[in-house]
Design a protein around this motif. Sequence first.
Motif, PDB file in Angstrom:
ATOM      1  N   LEU A   1      -1.017   8.816   0.082  1.00  0.00           N
ATOM      2  CA  LEU A   1      -2.454   8.807  -0.187  1.00  0.00           C
ATOM      3  C   LEU A   1      -3.065  10.184   0.033  1.00  0.00           C
ATOM      4  O   LEU A   1      -3.904  10.643  -0.751  1.00  0.00           O
ATOM      5  CB  LEU A   1      -3.150   7.757   0.687  1.00  0.00           C
TER       6      LEU A   1
ATOM      7  N   ILE B   1      -5.081   2.312  -6.108  1.00  0.00           N
ATOM      8  CA  ILE B   1      -6.377   2.554  -5.459  1.00  0.00           C
ATOM      9  C   ILE B   1      -7.558   2.106  -6.322  1.00  0.00           C
ATOM     10  O   ILE B   1      -8.656   1.923  -5.804  1.00  0.00           O
ATOM     11  CB  ILE B   1      -6.560   4.012  -5.014  1.00  0.00           C
ATOM     12  N   ALA B   2      -7.316   1.889  -7.594  1.00  0.00           N
ATOM     13  CA  ALA B   2      -8.388   1.392  -8.462  1.00  0.00           C
ATOM     14  C   ALA B   2      -8.871   0.016  -8.016  1.00  0.00           C
ATOM     15  O   ALA B   2     -10.013  -0.353  -8.284  1.00  0.00           O
ATOM     16  CB  ALA B   2      -7.907   1.335  -9.910  1.00  0.00           C
TER      17      ALA B   2
ATOM     18  N   ALA C   1      -4.877  12.588  -2.734  1.00  0.00           N
ATOM     19  CA  ALA C   1      -6.207  13.175  -2.562  1.00  0.00           C
ATOM     20  C   ALA C   1      -6.187  14.686  -2.791  1.00  0.00           C
ATOM     21  O   ALA C   1      -7.163  15.257  -3.289  1.00  0.00           O
ATOM     22  CB  ALA C   1      -6.740  12.859  -1.166  1.00  0.00           C
TER      23      ALA C   1
ATOM     24  N   CYS D   1      -8.036  -1.205  -4.589  1.00  0.00           N
ATOM     25  CA  CYS D   1      -7.811  -1.349  -3.150  1.00  0.00           C
ATOM     26  C   CYS D   1      -8.827  -0.525  -2.358  1.00  0.00           C
ATOM     27  O   CYS D   1      -8.677   0.691  -2.224  1.00  0.00           O
ATOM     28  CB  CYS D   1      -6.394  -0.928  -2.791  1.00  0.00           C
ATOM     29  N   SER D   2      -9.815  -1.195  -1.817  1.00  0.00           N
ATOM     30  CA  SER D   2     -10.843  -0.480  -1.060  1.00  0.00           C
ATOM     31  C   SER D   2     -10.292   0.103   0.241  1.00  0.00           C
ATOM     32  O   SER D   2     -10.768   1.134   0.711  1.00  0.00           O
ATOM     33  CB  SER D   2     -12.037  -1.387  -0.781  1.00  0.00           C
TER      34      SER D   2
ATOM     35  N   HIS E   1       0.837  -1.200   0.000  1.00  0.00           N
ATOM     36  CA  HIS E   1       0.000   0.000   0.000  1.00  0.00           C
ATOM     37  C   HIS E   1       0.873   1.251   0.000  1.00  0.00           C
ATOM     38  O   HIS E   1       1.936   1.270   0.632  1.00  0.00           O
ATOM     39  CB  HIS E   1      -0.878   0.024   1.253  1.00  0.00           C
TER      40      HIS E   1
ATOM     41  N   CYS F   1      -7.322   1.509   0.725  1.00  0.00           N
ATOM     42  CA  CYS F   1      -6.687   2.795   0.422  1.00  0.00           C
ATOM     43  C   CYS F   1      -7.730   3.837   0.004  1.00  0.00           C
ATOM     44  O   CYS F   1      -7.587   5.016   0.326  1.00  0.00           O
ATOM     45  CB  CYS F   1      -5.615   2.623  -0.652  1.00  0.00           C
ATOM     46  N   CYS F   2      -8.771   3.403  -0.689  1.00  0.00           N
ATOM     47  CA  CYS F   2      -9.862   4.329  -1.036  1.00  0.00           C
ATOM     48  C   CYS F   2     -10.499   4.878   0.229  1.00  0.00           C
ATOM     49  O   CYS F   2     -10.858   6.056   0.293  1.00  0.00           O
ATOM     50  CB  CYS F   2     -10.905   3.634  -1.899  1.00  0.00           C
ATOM     51  N   SER F   3     -10.630   4.045   1.225  1.00  0.00           N
ATOM     52  CA  SER F   3     -11.196   4.473   2.499  1.00  0.00           C
ATOM     53  C   SER F   3     -10.306   5.519   3.169  1.00  0.00           C
ATOM     54  O   SER F   3     -10.796   6.504   3.719  1.00  0.00           O
ATOM     55  CB  SER F   3     -11.387   3.266   3.415  1.00  0.00           C
TER      56      SER F   3
ATOM     57  N   ILE G   1      -8.262   7.576   1.652  1.00  0.00           N
ATOM     58  CA  ILE G   1      -8.370   8.806   0.861  1.00  0.00           C
ATOM     59  C   ILE G   1      -9.662   9.547   1.175  1.00  0.00           C
ATOM     60  O   ILE G   1      -9.674  10.780   1.241  1.00  0.00           O
ATOM     61  CB  ILE G   1      -8.258   8.485  -0.641  1.00  0.00           C
ATOM     62  N   SER G   2     -10.736   8.829   1.409  1.00  0.00           N
ATOM     63  CA  SER G   2     -12.013   9.491   1.675  1.00  0.00           C
ATOM     64  C   SER G   2     -12.010  10.250   2.999  1.00  0.00           C
ATOM     65  O   SER G   2     -12.835  11.133   3.209  1.00  0.00           O
ATOM     66  CB  SER G   2     -13.148   8.477   1.660  1.00  0.00           C
TER      67      SER G   2
END
Length: 79
Positions: free
Chosen positions: A12, A32-33, A16, A35-36, A6, A38-40, A42-43
Amino acid sequence: MAVATHPTPDALAAFARGDLPATELAVVAEHIATCSACCSVISRVPDDSLAGLARQAAALADKTPERAAEISRVADAVV
């Protein structure tokens, strides 16, 4: 080519904010396309003040044109 590990939390957050160099940006975007986790991460990165001002201006534009113009002037002064 997927990233084997990661990206760091700093990478990250920079992603963002749009603060990564193009080469690193592509690698993180590819990761991140798929990886949920890492998306979390970033959010949860807080907006910078300019992004916050832009959202405020957009939200108020429909309600009070005078207030939207005022926020726009403040945003222009920040830039």
